[in-house]
Design a protein around this motif. Structure first.
Motif, short mmCIF file in Angstrom:
data_model
loop_
_atom_site.label_atom_id
_atom_site.label_comp_id
_atom_site.label_asym_id
_atom_site.label_seq_id
_atom_site.Cartn_x
_atom_site.Cartn_y
_atom_site.Cartn_z
N HIS A 49 -3.30 1.07 -5.89
CA HIS A 49 -3.99 1.20 -4.60
C HIS A 49 -4.81 2.49 -4.59
O HIS A 49 -4.31 3.55 -4.99
CB HIS A 49 -2.95 1.22 -3.48
CG HIS A 49 -3.52 1.31 -2.10
ND1 HIS A 49 -4.38 0.37 -1.58
CD2 HIS A 49 -3.34 2.24 -1.11
CE1 HIS A 49 -4.68 0.70 -0.33
NE2 HIS A 49 -4.09 1.84 -0.03
N THR A 94 -5.43 -3.01 4.68
CA THR A 94 -6.34 -3.97 4.03
C THR A 94 -6.37 -5.29 4.79
O THR A 94 -7.40 -5.98 4.78
CB THR A 94 -5.93 -4.24 2.57
OG1 THR A 94 -4.66 -4.89 2.52
CG2 THR A 94 -5.88 -2.96 1.77
N GLN A 126 0.85 -1.19 0.00
CA GLN A 126 0.00 0.00 0.00
C GLN A 126 0.89 1.24 0.00
O GLN A 126 1.88 1.28 0.73
CB GLN A 126 -0.88 0.05 1.25
CG GLN A 126 -1.93 -1.03 1.37
CD GLN A 126 -2.74 -0.89 2.66
OE1 GLN A 126 -2.82 -1.83 3.44
NE2 GLN A 126 -3.34 0.27 2.89
#
Length: 551
Positions: free
Chosen positions: A390, A291, A272
Motif C-alpha cells: 500500500h 480506497t 491498508q
C-alpha cells in the motif's frame, strides 16, 4: 546565429507554445467527468507519503570491514557480513552498516530485523560496492519465514505444467518470495496460505462506516488504540459469491470473479496500513484516504500491525551468474531484495544483474524504491514487483533485461505508483489479479516491437483464474510514452491491447512515435489519446503538489 542554433531556438519556442496551448485533461477539471470517472489521489505513495526527502545522515556508521569483511580477495564474505549485521542489532540509535568498495561474495541471506538501520554500499557504479551471489537461494537452508508457503505448495500440488515442453515440475518457494537481502519482523507471518496457521489478531477497533476518499470514519469497541500508531485496516467478504464488497471493487462490471474472493471469509480482501492522527469519541482520522467505502457487511476492523521503520538499502550492485532458464515458477532463487513488514523506508541507487526477481515486496507501506537498474541475460520473473502493498512508490526504474512481468501490481496491492520508469525489452504493464485496485502507471516509457498484425499486448494482465479479474476499478495510466521500434513504414495505427477484464480503468495521454488505438475492456475512460501531457507529465507530482499547497 548558426542555422543549427536557430533551429533549436525555433523548436524550443514551438514547444513552449504547445505546452501553453495544451488542454488540461478533463478528468481533472470537468465536474461531470470527475463524478462519473473517479480518479484516486495517488499522492500518498512513498516514504512519509512523499512529504519529506529520503534521509542521508544517521547517528552512527559501523564499518563492515571491522568485522572481517574484505573486498576483492575472492573469498566468501558471508560469515563476516552476518557477524556485522548481528552486532548492529544490539546497537542503540540510528545505524548505518557501511560496506567497502569492491566485490564482496555472499552465499547466505542477510536478514534485516531492526528499525532505524541502513545497509549502505559505496555506490552502484564503477568504484562502488558489488555483492556477488554465486548460488541461488534453493541451495541454502530453507528459511523459517517460508515454512507455510512450502507446505502450501506441497499440499495443493502447485506445479508448472507445460505439456508442449515436457515440463511438469513443482513450484519453487522462491518464485515470488525471498531475497539474499531480506527485511522481516522475526516470527511474524507475512502472508496467509493455510488456515491452520491463522491466529487471532489484536483487534483495536471495529470500523462501522466510512466513505471512499475520506480520512475520517466511524468506529466502535475501541481498545488500546493510540494517536500516532500505525495499524492495519482490514475489510472482509463474509457474504459469499454475491458479497457487496465484490460489487464495490469491480462496480458490477461484466467480468468473471474468481472463487478466492469468497472462499476465505476470515481473511481480509482489502487491507491498508494507516497512521492514526485523531481519536474523537467514535470518530477516527487517519493520514491516508480510504480506497473504498466501508459498510457494516464488510466487518471492517483496525488491528495491530508489527513492522520495521526507517530501514534503507542503498548504493550498491547485486550480481548473480548467468544461468539457464528452467520454467516459469520454477526459479531457483536468484532473488536480490525481499521487503516485508516495512513502513516509511526505502531502497535507492541499486543495480541488479541476472536476477530471477530484483525486488520483491509483501505487506509494506509508505516505501520509496528509487533509481533502480535491472539488467543481464537471464530471463527474469519480476524486476521490481508490488504484491500486497500500500502506498509504495517506484521511481526511475530502468529495465534493460527481459522479464515475464517487468512492471507488476500484484494481489491486494492498492494506491501504488510506478513513476518515471522505462522498460526497454518486451514491456508489459501488468496487473496481476487478486483484488488489486487503484494503482498508477505514471509517466512511464516503453520500447516495443509490434506484432505482424500491428498490435501489441501492452496491458496484458497475469495471475491465476481464482483471483481474476485482473484488477479492480480505477487503475490509472497517465502519460504513457510508447516507442515503437519496428514497422515504421506502415501508416496504420498501432493497436495496444491485452486487457479484457479490467473494469473502469483511466487511460489519459497514451502517446508515442506512432498513432495508437487502445482496446481495454470493460468500460475504460480514455482521454487525450496520442497526446503528450506536457502540462502535467506526472499525475503523482501534480496531486502531491496540490495536496502540499493545500496544507
Amino acid at each position: 546565429m548558426s542555422k543549427r542554433s536557430l533551429f533549436f531556438n525555433v523548436l524550443f519556442i514551438c514547444q513552449i507554445f504547445v505546452v501553453a496551448a495544451q488542454e488540461v485533461p478533463k478528468i481533472l477539471t470537468d465536474k461531470k467527468i470527475t463524478e462519473n470517472h473517479y480518479l484516486p489521489d495517488f499522492s500518498y505513495a512513498g516514504y512519509h507519503n512523499g512529504e519529506v526527502e529520503l534521509p542521508y545522515s544517521f547517528d552512527k556508521i559501523v564499518l563492515a570491514t571491522d568485522f572481517g569483511v574484505v573486498a576483492n580477495d575472492g573469498l566468501d564474505d558471508s560469515k563476516a557480513l552476518l557477524k556485522a549485521l548481528e552486532a548492529t542489532k544490539k546497537m542503540p540509535g540510528n545505524i548505518i552498516l557501511q560496506l567497502p568498495t569492491g566485490k564482496l561474495i555472499l552465499s547466505n541471506i542477510l536478514f534485516i530485523e531492526r528499525s532505524n538501520f541502513v545497509l549502505r554500499g559505496a555506490g552502484a557504479g564503477a568504484g562502488g560496492t558489488e555483492i556477488y551471489c554465486p548460488r541461488p537461494l534453493m541451495y541454502l537452508d530453507s528459511p523459517d519465514a517460508l515454512t507455510e508457503l512450502r507446505e502450501y505448495l506441497v499440499t495443493f500440488d502447485k506445479r508448472e505444467r507445460q505439456k508442449e515442453n515436457n515440463i511438469d515440475l513443482p513450484f519453487s518457494q522462491y518464485a515470488w518470495s525471498g531475497g539474499i537481502i531480506w527485511t522481516q519482523v522475526p516470527g511474524e507471518r507475512v502472508k496467509s496460505y493455510l488456515g491452520k496457521y491463522d491466529t487471532a489478531k489484536n483487534v483495536l477497533a471495529k470500523v462501522t462506516k466510512g466513505e471512499r476518499g475520506e480520512t475520517t470514519f466511524e468506529v466502535s469497541e475501541i481498545k488500546n488504540l493510540k494517536v500516532g500508531a500505525v495499524v492495519q485496516l482490514e475489510l472482509f467478504n463474509k457474504s459469499g459469491e454475491k458479497g457487496a464488497i465484490i460489487d464495490d471493487l469491480y462496480k458490477k462490471a461484466d467480468v468473471k470473479v474468481g472463487s478466492h474472493h469468497w472462499m476465505f471469509p476470515t481473511l481480509p480482501i482489502v487491507s491498508q496500513q494507516v497512521e492514526i492522527l485523531k481519536i474523537q469519541g467514535k470518530k477516527i482520522t487517519i493520514k491516508t484516504p480510504l480506497t473504498i467505502s466501508i459498510k457494516p457487511a464488510f466487518e471492517a476492523r483496525l488491528v495491530e500491525w508489527k513492522h520495521l521503520t526507517e530501514v534503507g538499502i542503498e548504493h550498491l550492485k547485486i550480481t548473480f551468474p548467468n544461468a539457464p532458464r528452467v520454467a516459469h515458477h520454477v526459479e531457483p532463487g536468484f532473488n536480490a531484495i525481499c521487503l516485508t513488514r516495512l513502513f516509511n523506508s526505502w531502497v535507492k541507487d541499486v543495480e541488479i544483474t541476472n536476477a530471477d526477481s530484483g525486488v520483491l515486496t509483501e505487506e509494506i507501506a509508505n516505501v520509496t524504491i528509487k533509481n533502480i537498474v535491472t539488467n543481464g541475460s537471464n530471463l527474469a520473473h519480476y524486476t521490481v514487483a508490488m504484491a500486497g502493498v500500500h502506498n509504495v512508490l517506484v521511481n526511475n526504474l530502468k529495465v534493460f533485461n527481459e522479464a515475464v512481468h517487468p512492471l507488476s501490481f500484484n494481489t491486494f496491492s492498492t494506491k501504488n505508483v510506478y513513476q518515471n520508469c522505462e522498460v526497454f525489452v518486451k514491456p508489459v504493464l501488468d496487473q496481476h489479479s487478486g483484488a488489486n485496485h487503484q494503482n498508477l502507471f505514471d509517466n512511464v516509457t516503453v520500447h516495443l516491437s509490434v506484432k505482424k498484425d500491428n498490435s501489441y499486448p501492452l496491458f496484458a494482465g497475469g495471475g491465476a483464474g481464482y483471483w481474476k479479474p485482473s484488477h479492480g476499478a480505477y487503475s490509472t495510466f497517465w502519460n504513457i510514452n510508447v516507442q515503437v521500434l519496428n514497422n515504421h513504414d506502415l501508416p496504420s495505427n498501432v493497436l495496444l491491447n491485452g486487457m479484457l477484464d479490467g473494469p473502469y480503468a483511466n487511460l489519459v495521454g497514451v502517446h508515442g512515435n506512432k498513432n495508437f488505438q487502445i482496446k481495454y475492456e470493460p468500460s475504460p475512460y480514455i482521454e487525450l489519446l496520442n497526446s503528450n501531457l506536457y502540462k502535467i507529465p506526472s499525475l503523482y507530482n501534480y496531486q502531491l503538489q496540490k495536496r502540499l499547497d493545500k496544507n
